[in-house]
Design a protein around this motif. Sequence first.
Motif, PDB file in Angstrom:
ATOM      1  N   TYR A 141       0.857  -1.134   0.140  1.00 42.47           N
ATOM      2  CA  TYR A 141       0.039  -0.009   0.032  1.00 42.47           C
ATOM      3  C   TYR A 141       0.872   1.361   0.095  1.00 42.47           C
ATOM      4  CZ  TYR A 141      -3.507  -3.636   1.110  1.00 42.47           C
ATOM      5  OH  TYR A 141      -4.127  -4.684   1.175  1.00 42.47           O
ATOM      6  N   LYS A 142       0.770   1.933  -1.062  1.00 44.29           N
ATOM      7  CA  LYS A 142       1.473   3.337  -0.885  1.00 44.29           C
ATOM      8  C   LYS A 142       0.649   4.565  -1.025  1.00 44.29           C
ATOM      9  CE  LYS A 142       4.670   0.912  -4.465  1.00 44.29           C
ATOM     10  NZ  LYS A 142       4.601   0.039  -5.036  1.00 44.29           N
ATOM     11  N   GLY A 143      -0.413   4.510  -0.264  1.00 47.43           N
ATOM     12  CA  GLY A 143      -1.369   5.608  -0.096  1.00 47.43           C
ATOM     13  C   GLY A 143      -1.771   5.641   1.394  1.00 47.43           C
ATOM     14  N   PRO A 144      -2.249   6.651   1.871  1.00 47.24           N
ATOM     15  CA  PRO A 144      -2.731   7.653   1.214  1.00 47.24           C
ATOM     16  C   PRO A 144      -1.712   8.698   0.503  1.00 47.24           C
ATOM     17  CG  PRO A 144      -3.145   8.338   3.418  1.00 47.24           C
ATOM     18  CD  PRO A 144      -2.684   6.906   3.343  1.00 47.24           C
ATOM     19  N   ALA A 145      -1.985   9.261  -0.393  1.00 42.89           N
ATOM     20  CA  ALA A 145      -1.280  10.468  -1.016  1.00 42.89           C
ATOM     21  C   ALA A 145      -1.029  11.541  -0.133  1.00 42.89           C
ATOM     22  CB  ALA A 145      -1.521  10.994  -2.204  1.00 42.89           C
ATOM     23  N   LEU A 146       0.080  12.207   0.129  1.00 47.30           N
ATOM     24  CA  LEU A 146       0.341  13.172   1.225  1.00 47.30           C
ATOM     25  C   LEU A 146       0.885  14.456   0.455  1.00 47.30           C
ATOM     26  CD1 LEU A 146       2.378  11.179   3.884  1.00 47.30           C
ATOM     27  CD2 LEU A 146      -0.104  11.624   3.781  1.00 47.30           C
ATOM     28  N   TRP A 147       0.313  15.751   0.856  1.00 48.22           N
ATOM     29  CA  TRP A 147       0.947  17.065   0.333  1.00 48.22           C
ATOM     30  C   TRP A 147       1.525  17.776   1.605  1.00 48.22           C
ATOM     31  CZ3 TRP A 147      -3.030  14.438  -1.600  1.00 48.22           C
ATOM     32  CH2 TRP A 147      -3.361  14.395  -2.889  1.00 48.22           C
ATOM     33  N   VAL A 187     -15.909   9.024   0.589  1.00 49.20           N
ATOM     34  CA  VAL A 187     -16.754   7.515   1.154  1.00 49.20           C
ATOM     35  C   VAL A 187     -15.838   6.488   0.298  1.00 49.20           C
ATOM     36  CG1 VAL A 187     -18.589   5.943   0.785  1.00 49.20           C
ATOM     37  CG2 VAL A 187     -19.088   8.545   0.902  1.00 49.20           C
ATOM     38  N   THR A 188     -15.591   5.470   1.083  1.00 53.06           N
ATOM     39  CA  THR A 188     -14.743   4.275   0.458  1.00 53.06           C
ATOM     40  C   THR A 188     -15.892   2.987   0.884  1.00 53.06           C
ATOM     41  OG1 THR A 188     -13.658   3.853   2.711  1.00 53.06           O
ATOM     42  CG2 THR A 188     -12.504   5.481   1.131  1.00 53.06           C
ATOM     43  N   THR A 189     -14.944   1.755   0.278  1.00 55.41           N
ATOM     44  CA  THR A 189     -15.440   0.460   1.016  1.00 55.41           C
ATOM     45  C   THR A 189     -14.996   0.455   2.386  1.00 55.41           C
ATOM     46  OG1 THR A 189     -13.497  -0.274   0.148  1.00 55.41           O
ATOM     47  CG2 THR A 189     -15.281  -0.530  -1.585  1.00 55.41           C
ATOM     48  N   ALA A 190     -15.693  -0.530   2.993  1.00 53.99           N
ATOM     49  CA  ALA A 190     -15.508  -0.639   4.421  1.00 53.99           C
ATOM     50  C   ALA A 190     -13.983  -0.879   4.833  1.00 53.99           C
ATOM     51  CB  ALA A 190     -16.317  -1.831   4.922  1.00 53.99           C
ATOM     52  N   ASN A 191     -13.351  -0.514   5.788  1.00 56.83           N
ATOM     53  CA  ASN A 191     -12.231  -0.869   6.234  1.00 56.83           C
ATOM     54  C   ASN A 191     -11.146  -0.786   5.315  1.00 56.83           C
ATOM     55  OD1 ASN A 191     -10.410  -1.654   8.316  1.00 56.83           O
ATOM     56  ND2 ASN A 191     -10.673  -3.795   8.332  1.00 56.83           N
ATOM     57  N   PRO A 192     -10.696   0.077   4.440  1.00 52.88           N
ATOM     58  CA  PRO A 192      -9.955  -0.232   3.602  1.00 52.88           C
ATOM     59  C   PRO A 192      -8.393  -0.316   4.214  1.00 52.88           C
ATOM     60  CG  PRO A 192     -10.633   2.292   3.678  1.00 52.88           C
ATOM     61  CD  PRO A 192     -11.460   1.344   4.545  1.00 52.88           C
ATOM     62  N   ASP A 225      -7.477   2.681  -5.719  1.00 52.41           N
ATOM     63  CA  ASP A 225      -6.350   3.924  -6.353  1.00 52.41           C
ATOM     64  C   ASP A 225      -5.894   4.659  -5.121  1.00 52.41           C
ATOM     65  OD1 ASP A 225      -6.500   2.842  -8.743  1.00 52.41           O
ATOM     66  OD2 ASP A 225      -8.054   4.335  -9.392  1.00 52.41           O
ATOM     67  N   TRP A 226      -6.928   4.924  -4.108  1.00 50.10           N
ATOM     68  CA  TRP A 226      -6.694   5.764  -3.146  1.00 50.10           C
ATOM     69  C   TRP A 226      -5.507   5.299  -2.204  1.00 50.10           C
ATOM     70  CZ3 TRP A 226      -7.308   4.715   2.338  1.00 50.10           C
ATOM     71  CH2 TRP A 226      -7.019   5.718   3.144  1.00 50.10           C
ATOM     72  N   ALA A 227      -5.781   3.746  -1.838  1.00 50.59           N
ATOM     73  CA  ALA A 227      -4.912   2.994  -1.137  1.00 50.59           C
ATOM     74  C   ALA A 227      -3.589   2.894  -1.342  1.00 50.59           C
ATOM     75  CB  ALA A 227      -5.827   1.707  -0.625  1.00 50.59           C
ATOM     76  N   THR A 228      -3.554   2.913  -2.648  1.00 48.71           N
ATOM     77  CA  THR A 228      -2.218   2.601  -3.576  1.00 48.71           C
ATOM     78  C   THR A 228      -1.484   3.926  -3.794  1.00 48.71           C
ATOM     79  OG1 THR A 228      -3.223   2.189  -5.513  1.00 48.71           O
ATOM     80  CG2 THR A 228      -2.769   0.245  -4.334  1.00 48.71           C
ATOM     81  N   GLY A 229      -2.172   5.027  -3.597  1.00 46.58           N
ATOM     82  CA  GLY A 229      -1.595   6.379  -3.844  1.00 46.58           C
ATOM     83  C   GLY A 229      -1.859   6.632  -5.435  1.00 46.58           C
ATOM     84  N   ASN A 230      -2.501   5.914  -6.085  1.00 46.43           N
ATOM     85  CA  ASN A 230      -2.680   6.047  -7.572  1.00 46.43           C
ATOM     86  C   ASN A 230      -3.492   7.288  -7.983  1.00 46.43           C
ATOM     87  OD1 ASN A 230      -2.969   5.868 -10.303  1.00 46.43           O
ATOM     88  ND2 ASN A 230      -3.941   3.995 -10.135  1.00 46.43           N
ATOM     89  N   LEU A 231      -3.087   8.640  -7.840  1.00 46.15           N
ATOM     90  CA  LEU A 231      -3.739   9.780  -8.019  1.00 46.15           C
ATOM     91  C   LEU A 231      -4.158   9.755  -9.639  1.00 46.15           C
ATOM     92  CD1 LEU A 231      -1.890  12.372  -5.753  1.00 46.15           C
ATOM     93  CD2 LEU A 231      -3.817  11.074  -5.377  1.00 46.15           C
ATOM     94  N   ALA A 232      -3.170   9.462 -10.507  1.00 47.72           N
ATOM     95  CA  ALA A 232      -3.650   9.341 -11.933  1.00 47.72           C
ATOM     96  C   ALA A 232      -5.124   8.466 -12.116  1.00 47.72           C
ATOM     97  CB  ALA A 232      -2.656   8.675 -12.743  1.00 47.72           C
ATOM     98  N   GLY A 233      -5.297   7.488 -11.414  1.00 48.17           N
ATOM     99  CA  GLY A 233      -6.265   6.722 -11.553  1.00 48.17           C
ATOM    100  C   GLY A 233      -7.401   7.350 -10.816  1.00 48.17           C
ATOM    101  N   LEU A 234      -7.100   7.972  -9.596  1.00 51.28           N
ATOM    102  CA  LEU A 234      -8.504   8.701  -8.994  1.00 51.28           C
ATOM    103  C   LEU A 234      -8.930  10.010 -10.308  1.00 51.28           C
ATOM    104  CD1 LEU A 234      -7.168   9.150  -5.276  1.00 51.28           C
ATOM    105  CD2 LEU A 234      -8.878   7.844  -6.182  1.00 51.28           C
ATOM    106  N   LYS A 235      -7.729  10.732 -10.607  1.00 56.63           N
ATOM    107  CA  LYS A 235      -8.349  11.790 -11.702  1.00 56.63           C
ATOM    108  C   LYS A 235      -8.926  11.154 -12.648  1.00 56.63           C
ATOM    109  CE  LYS A 235      -5.237  14.952 -12.671  1.00 56.63           C
ATOM    110  NZ  LYS A 235      -3.840  15.633 -12.750  1.00 56.63           N
ATOM    111  N   ALA A 236      -8.629   9.900 -13.328  1.00 53.43           N
ATOM    112  CA  ALA A 236      -9.315   9.528 -14.418  1.00 53.43           C
ATOM    113  C   ALA A 236     -10.946   9.120 -14.068  1.00 53.43           C
ATOM    114  CB  ALA A 236      -8.720   8.114 -15.097  1.00 53.43           C
TER     115      ALA A 236
END
Length: 287
Positions: A13-19, A36-41, A201-212
Amino acid sequence: MWSTTEVVVTGQYKGPALWKVTKGDGVVWIIGVLSVTTANPQFDQKRIDTILTGAQTVYLPPEAKGRVGAMFQYLSSRRLKPGQTLRDVTAPEDYARFLALSSKYGIEPARYANDTAIWAALRFRAAVSSISGYTDSDVINAILKLAKRHKVKVEHIATYKISPLLKRISRATDAEGRHCFATTLDGIEFDARTMNRLTADWATGNLAGLKAVYAGNTAPQCMEDDDLAKDFRDRSGSDTVAMIERALGNTKRSVMILPVSVLIKGDLLDRLRAKGYLVQLPVSLRQ
């Protein structure tokens, strides 16, 4: 050894993304979260544990607040005029979608027969979210558990009264009610298609996926162009910037939790840069 200035990404897991926002010796780490997420990510809690080390405060997003009993009484009193039903105040194609979704999720449509279109939409979406196992609190609670371990103070960026919003919704026109009913159904269908992907995507820090995924959600939101909604967004943004300024001036390290959608959009970060603050983006957004 974990660095106090850089958060190393390791493991599955490489997320969540941090600023990271800095000015002089002051640092505010911003955790981008989904509403909102699925339960217990599952996510890399070691990264959060690291930025909480030595932090003075965790700031939660602005909240709308009111007395629970009063809100329940107010909401439960929102009913259609005698002789009207939900079918009468919604578009035929949307009521058909509502029936199809009710069947899909095992919900009895009669529960909403006497609700106004907006209240029916709100209650129906809450029921679908519960049945689907969606949550708006598991991530926040996990972060707050870590904060408690570090004995970090927790406070909201700002608190607003919910009563103006309730009163505005109660004055919604028939057209606004139909629009909110339709867009809420759009949101339910969008969640069903994308929630698992968004959470992953959130849990793995995949912001490109989130944006898509966000780019594919072009449907307007319920009453998003209303003056009250615009005022809330403006106040929330201004109060968030002001809190970051205060934190940078008064403490060495703070942590803030904000919607990842706001951070990806970038307007808030642009306001911080305009004030002379250094904003470090997550690696996946750096060009």
